[in-house]
Write a protein that holds these residues in place. Structure first.
Motif, PDB file in Angstrom:
ATOM      1  N   SER A  47      -3.154  11.582  -0.662  1.00  0.00           N
ATOM      2  CA  SER A  47      -1.841  10.964  -0.874  1.00  0.00           C
ATOM      3  C   SER A  47      -0.769  11.950  -1.344  1.00  0.00           C
ATOM      4  O   SER A  47       0.389  11.572  -1.525  1.00  0.00           O
ATOM      5  CB  SER A  47      -1.909   9.801  -1.876  1.00  0.00           C
ATOM      6  OG  SER A  47      -2.807   8.806  -1.442  1.00  0.00           O
ATOM      7  N   SER A  48      -1.133  13.216  -1.556  1.00  0.00           N
ATOM      8  CA  SER A  48      -0.150  14.188  -2.049  1.00  0.00           C
ATOM      9  C   SER A  48       0.762  14.669  -0.922  1.00  0.00           C
ATOM     10  O   SER A  48       0.394  14.625   0.249  1.00  0.00           O
ATOM     11  CB  SER A  48      -0.855  15.383  -2.691  1.00  0.00           C
ATOM     12  OG  SER A  48      -1.652  16.072  -1.739  1.00  0.00           O
ATOM     13  N   ALA A  99       0.851  -1.192   0.000  1.00  0.00           N
ATOM     14  CA  ALA A  99       0.000   0.000   0.000  1.00  0.00           C
ATOM     15  C   ALA A  99       0.887   1.243   0.000  1.00  0.00           C
ATOM     16  O   ALA A  99       2.043   1.191   0.451  1.00  0.00           O
ATOM     17  CB  ALA A  99      -0.912  -0.010   1.227  1.00  0.00           C
ATOM     18  N   PRO A 100       0.385   2.371  -0.497  1.00  0.00           N
ATOM     19  CA  PRO A 100       1.227   3.580  -0.543  1.00  0.00           C
ATOM     20  C   PRO A 100       1.774   4.005   0.816  1.00  0.00           C
ATOM     21  O   PRO A 100       2.882   4.530   0.895  1.00  0.00           O
ATOM     22  CB  PRO A 100       0.279   4.646  -1.103  1.00  0.00           C
ATOM     23  CG  PRO A 100      -0.743   3.881  -1.874  1.00  0.00           C
ATOM     24  CD  PRO A 100      -0.917   2.584  -1.131  1.00  0.00           C
ATOM     25  N   PHE A 101       0.983   3.764   1.885  1.00  0.00           N
ATOM     26  CA  PHE A 101       1.399   4.198   3.214  1.00  0.00           C
ATOM     27  C   PHE A 101       1.256   3.070   4.227  1.00  0.00           C
ATOM     28  O   PHE A 101       0.366   2.218   4.121  1.00  0.00           O
ATOM     29  CB  PHE A 101       0.551   5.386   3.686  1.00  0.00           C
ATOM     30  CG  PHE A 101       0.646   6.595   2.798  1.00  0.00           C
ATOM     31  CD1 PHE A 101       1.750   7.440   2.845  1.00  0.00           C
ATOM     32  CD2 PHE A 101      -0.367   6.884   1.899  1.00  0.00           C
ATOM     33  CE1 PHE A 101       1.838   8.544   2.023  1.00  0.00           C
ATOM     34  CE2 PHE A 101      -0.290   7.994   1.067  1.00  0.00           C
ATOM     35  CZ  PHE A 101       0.822   8.824   1.126  1.00  0.00           C
ATOM     36  N   VAL A 102       2.173   3.079   5.203  1.00  0.00           N
ATOM     37  CA  VAL A 102       2.054   2.231   6.385  1.00  0.00           C
ATOM     38  C   VAL A 102       2.048   3.175   7.578  1.00  0.00           C
ATOM     39  O   VAL A 102       2.993   3.932   7.788  1.00  0.00           O
ATOM     40  CB  VAL A 102       3.216   1.227   6.510  1.00  0.00           C
ATOM     41  CG1 VAL A 102       3.083   0.425   7.805  1.00  0.00           C
ATOM     42  CG2 VAL A 102       3.246   0.295   5.306  1.00  0.00           C
ATOM     43  N   LEU A 103       0.952   3.152   8.321  1.00  0.00           N
ATOM     44  CA  LEU A 103       0.784   4.068   9.445  1.00  0.00           C
ATOM     45  C   LEU A 103       0.962   3.301  10.746  1.00  0.00           C
ATOM     46  O   LEU A 103       0.229   2.350  11.021  1.00  0.00           O
ATOM     47  CB  LEU A 103      -0.607   4.705   9.388  1.00  0.00           C
ATOM     48  CG  LEU A 103      -0.939   5.736  10.467  1.00  0.00           C
ATOM     49  CD1 LEU A 103      -0.018   6.943  10.349  1.00  0.00           C
ATOM     50  CD2 LEU A 103      -2.391   6.169  10.355  1.00  0.00           C
ATOM     51  N   TYR A 104       1.960   3.703  11.519  1.00  0.00           N
ATOM     52  CA  TYR A 104       2.130   3.093  12.831  1.00  0.00           C
ATOM     53  C   TYR A 104       1.077   3.662  13.778  1.00  0.00           C
ATOM     54  O   TYR A 104       1.002   4.873  13.998  1.00  0.00           O
ATOM     55  CB  TYR A 104       3.529   3.367  13.379  1.00  0.00           C
ATOM     56  CG  TYR A 104       4.625   2.580  12.702  1.00  0.00           C
ATOM     57  CD1 TYR A 104       4.589   1.191  12.686  1.00  0.00           C
ATOM     58  CD2 TYR A 104       5.703   3.216  12.093  1.00  0.00           C
ATOM     59  CE1 TYR A 104       5.600   0.451  12.068  1.00  0.00           C
ATOM     60  CE2 TYR A 104       6.716   2.490  11.472  1.00  0.00           C
ATOM     61  CZ  TYR A 104       6.651   1.108  11.468  1.00  0.00           C
ATOM     62  OH  TYR A 104       7.639   0.379  10.853  1.00  0.00           O
ATOM     63  N   SER A 105       0.247   2.794  14.326  1.00  0.00           N
ATOM     64  CA  SER A 105      -0.782   3.225  15.271  1.00  0.00           C
ATOM     65  C   SER A 105      -0.942   2.157  16.340  1.00  0.00           C
ATOM     66  O   SER A 105      -0.766   0.963  16.085  1.00  0.00           O
ATOM     67  CB  SER A 105      -2.120   3.465  14.555  1.00  0.00           C
ATOM     68  OG  SER A 105      -2.628   2.256  14.014  1.00  0.00           O
ATOM     69  N   LYS A 106      -1.284   2.590  17.546  1.00  0.00           N
ATOM     70  CA  LYS A 106      -1.435   1.669  18.656  1.00  0.00           C
ATOM     71  C   LYS A 106      -2.638   0.755  18.435  1.00  0.00           C
ATOM     72  O   LYS A 106      -3.611   1.135  17.801  1.00  0.00           O
ATOM     73  CB  LYS A 106      -1.614   2.448  19.966  1.00  0.00           C
ATOM     74  CG  LYS A 106      -0.392   3.254  20.377  1.00  0.00           C
ATOM     75  CD  LYS A 106      -0.653   3.997  21.679  1.00  0.00           C
ATOM     76  CE  LYS A 106       0.572   4.802  22.094  1.00  0.00           C
ATOM     77  NZ  LYS A 106       0.340   5.564  23.352  1.00  0.00           N
ATOM     78  N   GLY A 137       4.323  17.366   4.860  1.00  0.00           N
ATOM     79  CA  GLY A 137       3.982  15.964   5.066  1.00  0.00           C
ATOM     80  C   GLY A 137       3.054  15.448   3.989  1.00  0.00           C
ATOM     81  O   GLY A 137       2.724  16.149   3.034  1.00  0.00           O
ATOM     82  N   TYR A 138       2.639  14.200   4.151  1.00  0.00           N
ATOM     83  CA  TYR A 138       1.739  13.546   3.205  1.00  0.00           C
ATOM     84  C   TYR A 138       0.306  13.585   3.745  1.00  0.00           C
ATOM     85  O   TYR A 138       0.082  13.344   4.941  1.00  0.00           O
ATOM     86  CB  TYR A 138       2.154  12.088   2.971  1.00  0.00           C
ATOM     87  CG  TYR A 138       3.447  11.937   2.210  1.00  0.00           C
ATOM     88  CD1 TYR A 138       3.455  11.907   0.818  1.00  0.00           C
ATOM     89  CD2 TYR A 138       4.663  11.826   2.879  1.00  0.00           C
ATOM     90  CE1 TYR A 138       4.644  11.769   0.113  1.00  0.00           C
ATOM     91  CE2 TYR A 138       5.861  11.684   2.185  1.00  0.00           C
ATOM     92  CZ  TYR A 138       5.834  11.668   0.800  1.00  0.00           C
ATOM     93  OH  TYR A 138       7.014  11.530   0.108  1.00  0.00           O
ATOM     94  N   ILE A 139      -0.642  13.827   2.865  1.00  0.00           N
ATOM     95  CA  ILE A 139      -2.056  13.832   3.251  1.00  0.00           C
ATOM     96  C   ILE A 139      -2.585  12.408   3.165  1.00  0.00           C
ATOM     97  O   ILE A 139      -2.623  11.812   2.083  1.00  0.00           O
ATOM     98  CB  ILE A 139      -2.873  14.762   2.347  1.00  0.00           C
ATOM     99  CG1 ILE A 139      -2.414  16.208   2.537  1.00  0.00           C
ATOM    100  CG2 ILE A 139      -4.367  14.631   2.645  1.00  0.00           C
ATOM    101  CD1 ILE A 139      -3.160  17.208   1.679  1.00  0.00           C
TER     102      ILE A 139
END
Length: 324
Positions: free
Chosen positions: A269-270, A175-182, A298-300
């Protein structure tokens, strides 16, 4: 590998031999009209042994794009493994799906009641059945979600930090992004982690909406994971992501300073620079026009697509710190 007896997998009282295709029924309760509710669980086994992968969607009844991703995996035959077993549950919260609501009829969010209880609320009973009757058989889980009402998520995988196996799988998913979240308390993801079951949570799009970009991202990611596990059928091609996925350590919401009519101009994603105009808030009378600007570079990863906003509403979710 999941446990089997004499090479026979028994799920929800249904026995599946190697090479068989079975549709089991994940039923918990009837509708208030006494009409029975059949919740199909599609199980495909190869004759060759291998891992068991569970695809889930529809934990929230309004998140139809996740349902569409799992539906396509079934419709295209991607769920027929070269080895091992693939279990598909396109709609877990069938009651919310029927009523086009996020929650269960009892008002509870299924993703906040895990691991559930056999004698609790309706949502709690569904959670308990999923954890006790389905999850023990799975070696890997992919759970598909969307953004909330009016908020469009960029395609992303969410995992907790310091989970090396999940980080590797997330990179493979592509995927375009991997978001670290609890891991949220009493969520499906947290429960799977506690039970030692690796789960990738996919987020993309918004509720009550199906988007081709999001669907393709989810389907292609699932194919890459299956290919990595040597389970993907030979007739399917695996695409290489156009860009390396971006790992986001921290992110922050840009909130509305004023109430009014809202229109975003920055795309999902921009990458934006500090001070860039992201959109504008106006009044209905043509007397007021406020430009929403980025507080940081940053990235949206999420955009609020609601036409009307109130002071304090979340407008843009923007990364603030990337993984080194």
């Amino acid at each position: 590998m999941a446990n089997t007896k004499n090479n026979i997998l028994t799920i929800l009282g249904t026995s599946i031999k190697p090479g068989e295709s079975i549709e089991a029924n994940f039923d918990v309760a009837n509708l208030h009209t006494s009409t029975p509710v059949n919740v199909p669980v599609i199980i495909e086994r190869s004759k060759k042994p291998g891992p068991v992968v569970l695809f889930t969607a529809g934990i929230h009844g309004d998140e139809v794009n996740g349902v569409e991703i799992v539906r396509q995996l079934i419709a295209k035959g991607i769920n027929k493994p070269k080895c091992g077993t693939i279990i598909c549950m396109p709609v877990i919260n069938i009651f919310g799906f029927i009523n086009l609501k996020r929650e269960f009829p009892d008002g509870r969010d299924l993703n906040r009641v895990f691991p559930g209880s056999s004698n609790g609320s309706l949502a709690s009973r569904v959670a308990h059945k999923l954890i006790h009757d389905i999850l023990p058989h799975a070696d890997y889980i992919m759970d598909f979600h969307t953004g909330g009402s009016g908020r469009f998520n960029a395609p992303q995988i969410r995992i907790a930090q310091n989970e090396k196996q999940l980080s590797n799988l997330a990179r493979i998913f592509g995927a375009p992004f991997v978001l670290y979240s609890k891991n949220l308390n009493k969520s499906f993801r947290q429960t799977c982690v506690k039970l030692g079951k690796p789960l990738l949570l996919f987020e993309g799009g918004k509720s009550f909406h199906i988007d081709d970009l999001i669907t393709n991202s989810g389907v292609n990611g699932a194919k890459r994971i299956l290919n990595h596990l040597n389970m993907l059928g030979s007739k399917f091609k695996v695409s290489t992501p156009k860009k390396d996925c971006i790992f986001i350590n921290e992110s922050k919401w840009k909130r509305a300073k004023y109430s009014g009519m809202f229109k975003a101009s920055a795309g999902i994603s921009s990458k934006v620079q500090k001070g860039d105009i992201l959109g504008n808030i106006t009044d209905p009378y043509g007397k007021f026009n406020y430009f929403v600007k980025a507080n940081n570079t940053g990235y949206i990863i999420n955009v609020n697509e609601a036409p009307i906003v109130y002071q304090g509403d979340a407008l843009f979710h923007i990364s603030t710190k990337l993984k080194d």
